[in-house]
Design a protein around this motif. Sequence first.
Motif, mmCIF file in Angstrom:
data_model
loop_
_atom_site.group_PDB
_atom_site.id
_atom_site.type_symbol
_atom_site.label_atom_id
_atom_site.label_comp_id
_atom_site.label_asym_id
_atom_site.label_seq_id
_atom_site.Cartn_x
_atom_site.Cartn_y
_atom_site.Cartn_z
ATOM 1 N N UNK A 19 0.832 -1.211 0.000
ATOM 2 C CA UNK A 19 0.000 0.000 0.000
ATOM 3 C C UNK A 19 0.860 1.253 0.000
ATOM 4 N N UNK A 20 1.912 1.260 0.797
ATOM 5 C CA UNK A 20 2.799 2.426 0.884
ATOM 6 C C UNK A 20 3.518 2.651 -0.441
ATOM 7 N N UNK A 21 4.035 1.586 -1.034
ATOM 8 C CA UNK A 21 4.758 1.703 -2.304
ATOM 9 C C UNK A 21 3.838 2.210 -3.411
ATOM 10 N N UNK A 22 2.632 1.671 -3.498
ATOM 11 C CA UNK A 22 1.684 2.111 -4.519
ATOM 12 C C UNK A 22 1.258 3.567 -4.280
ATOM 13 N N UNK A 23 1.099 3.943 -3.014
ATOM 14 C CA UNK A 23 0.738 5.326 -2.697
ATOM 15 C C UNK A 23 1.840 6.286 -3.114
ATOM 16 N N UNK A 24 3.087 5.917 -2.868
ATOM 17 C CA UNK A 24 4.209 6.763 -3.258
ATOM 18 C C UNK A 24 4.293 6.898 -4.778
ATOM 19 N N UNK A 25 4.092 5.805 -5.492
ATOM 20 C CA UNK A 25 4.137 5.860 -6.956
ATOM 21 C C UNK A 25 3.038 6.778 -7.491
ATOM 22 N N UNK A 26 1.831 6.666 -6.917
ATOM 23 C CA UNK A 26 0.719 7.524 -7.345
ATOM 24 C C UNK A 26 1.019 8.990 -7.042
ATOM 25 N N UNK A 27 1.607 9.256 -5.874
ATOM 26 C CA UNK A 27 1.935 10.632 -5.506
ATOM 27 C C UNK A 27 2.981 11.229 -6.442
ATOM 28 N N UNK A 28 3.915 10.420 -6.895
ATOM 29 C CA UNK A 28 4.916 10.918 -7.846
ATOM 30 C C UNK A 28 4.233 11.461 -9.099
ATOM 31 N N UNK A 29 3.239 10.738 -9.602
ATOM 32 C CA UNK A 29 2.486 11.225 -10.752
ATOM 33 C C UNK A 29 1.723 12.494 -10.436
ATOM 34 N N UNK A 30 1.142 12.569 -9.234
ATOM 35 C CA UNK A 30 0.402 13.767 -8.835
ATOM 36 C C UNK A 30 1.317 14.981 -8.735
ATOM 37 N N UNK A 31 2.546 14.770 -8.272
ATOM 38 C CA UNK A 31 3.528 15.855 -8.214
ATOM 39 C C UNK A 31 3.957 16.273 -9.620
ATOM 40 N N UNK A 32 4.197 15.301 -10.479
ATOM 41 C CA UNK A 32 4.644 15.599 -11.842
ATOM 42 C C UNK A 32 3.611 16.437 -12.596
ATOM 43 N N UNK A 33 2.317 16.184 -12.334
ATOM 44 C CA UNK A 33 1.261 16.878 -13.068
ATOM 45 C C UNK A 33 0.731 18.106 -12.337
ATOM 46 N N UNK A 34 1.269 18.388 -11.147
ATOM 47 C CA UNK A 34 0.818 19.559 -10.415
ATOM 48 C C UNK A 34 1.030 20.854 -11.165
ATOM 49 N N UNK A 35 2.084 20.890 -11.968
ATOM 50 C CA UNK A 35 2.372 22.111 -12.735
ATOM 51 C C UNK A 35 1.294 22.401 -13.781
ATOM 52 N N UNK A 36 0.480 21.402 -14.112
ATOM 53 C CA UNK A 36 -0.582 21.608 -15.096
ATOM 54 C C UNK A 36 -1.738 22.434 -14.536
ATOM 55 N N UNK A 37 -1.813 22.550 -13.204
ATOM 56 C CA UNK A 37 -2.980 23.176 -12.592
ATOM 57 C C UNK A 37 -2.910 24.690 -12.523
ATOM 58 N N UNK A 38 -1.729 25.253 -12.203
ATOM 59 C CA UNK A 38 -1.555 26.704 -12.065
ATOM 60 C C UNK A 38 -2.567 27.295 -11.086
ATOM 61 N N UNK A 39 -2.545 26.781 -9.847
ATOM 62 C CA UNK A 39 -3.463 27.221 -8.802
ATOM 63 C C UNK A 39 -2.737 28.153 -7.835
ATOM 64 N N UNK A 40 -3.226 29.375 -7.654
ATOM 65 C CA UNK A 40 -2.708 30.289 -6.651
ATOM 66 C C UNK A 40 -1.384 30.928 -7.018
ATOM 67 N N UNK A 41 -0.909 31.768 -6.081
ATOM 68 C CA UNK A 41 0.329 32.505 -6.303
ATOM 69 C C UNK A 41 1.482 31.991 -5.443
ATOM 70 N N UNK A 42 1.226 30.974 -4.599
ATOM 71 C CA UNK A 42 2.270 30.343 -3.813
ATOM 72 C C UNK A 42 2.513 28.945 -4.324
ATOM 73 N N UNK A 43 3.130 28.092 -3.488
ATOM 74 C CA UNK A 43 3.315 26.695 -3.896
ATOM 75 C C UNK A 43 1.955 26.031 -4.145
ATOM 76 N N UNK A 44 1.714 25.622 -5.359
ATOM 77 C CA UNK A 44 0.417 25.059 -5.716
ATOM 78 C C UNK A 44 0.265 23.627 -5.255
ATOM 79 N N UNK A 45 -0.938 23.071 -5.387
ATOM 80 C CA UNK A 45 -1.196 21.693 -4.961
ATOM 81 C C UNK A 45 -0.725 20.680 -5.988
ATOM 82 N N UNK A 46 -0.669 19.435 -5.548
ATOM 83 C CA UNK A 46 -0.457 18.331 -6.481
ATOM 84 C C UNK A 46 -1.760 18.092 -7.236
ATOM 85 N N UNK A 47 -1.681 17.324 -8.310
ATOM 86 C CA UNK A 47 -2.852 17.064 -9.158
ATOM 87 C C UNK A 47 -3.468 15.728 -8.750
#
Length: 287
Positions: free
Chosen positions: A250-278
């Motif tokens: 579960x931990x390994x799969x969660x980390x792999x999924x989070x890596x993708x969410x971090x990689x795609x966070x730049x697609x969101x362009x939310x706010x003027x500070x550090x944005x969220x993951x996708x």
Amino acid sequence: MTTIVLTVAGSDPSGGAGIQADLKTFAALGAYGCAVLTSLTAQSTQGVTGVLPVPAAFVREQVETLVADLDVAATKIGMLGTAEVARTVGDLCRSGSLPRVVLDPVMVSTAGSRLLDEDAIEEVRSMLPHVAAITPNLPEAAVLLGLDPEAQAGDVATMRDQALALRGLGAERVLLKGGHLGAEQAHGAVDLDSDAADLGGDAVDVWADADGLTELRTPRVDTPHTHGTGCTLSSAITALVPVRDTWIEAVTDAKDWLTGALEHGRDLAIGHGPGPVHHAWRQHHHP
């Protein structure tokens, strides 16, 4: 059968962390999410400007009302805020009211805002023997161990030692998150004759359980958009552990999924500070 998972945490009106991130994560990973609020915050990607705690008695009432009706398979605990709320939630853990608890000991936000009262630290520490797993970052681990802030782990070897020390405080399973550790520091901390030497640009976490220590590596994502990363990882583990054979899976799969969410966070362009993951990156990028 639908997997029901619960988050007990604070609200982030910007949607990137807290309850909002947890519910998005649960949905993205196929679980039905329910939520108990511990606090309201006035918050954006640029920081927290105010916190309004929910009375501890009402936190208890939310939990007891919910679990009397819903068959909750796992629970994520995040921001508790006050000693009274931490004591109440700790009592619920000790009584067995909250199943399969993943405790994310939230103390400070990504933007540096304090989210846990000083007098609540001991209450959170006392919860460790009564939860299934904890997911501290390096500063949080140092606080839980009663160390000075400058004593937080600066290399993987110290992370390993501190993960074992947290087990010594009663934590059954520990995921010590190394996101605060630079790739160069991580590389320098590993025995150059070992299989773990080639860390390069990886992010390194340490998992400790009854079977020993495991170093978990995922590619380090070069992004400023990390708002809510800790909340998201702990809720991903919570969503996955009921449907995986082992905690480490579960931990390994969660980390792999989070890596993708971090990689795609730049697609969101939310706010003027550090944005969220996708959180919905798989749904948006893998129709």
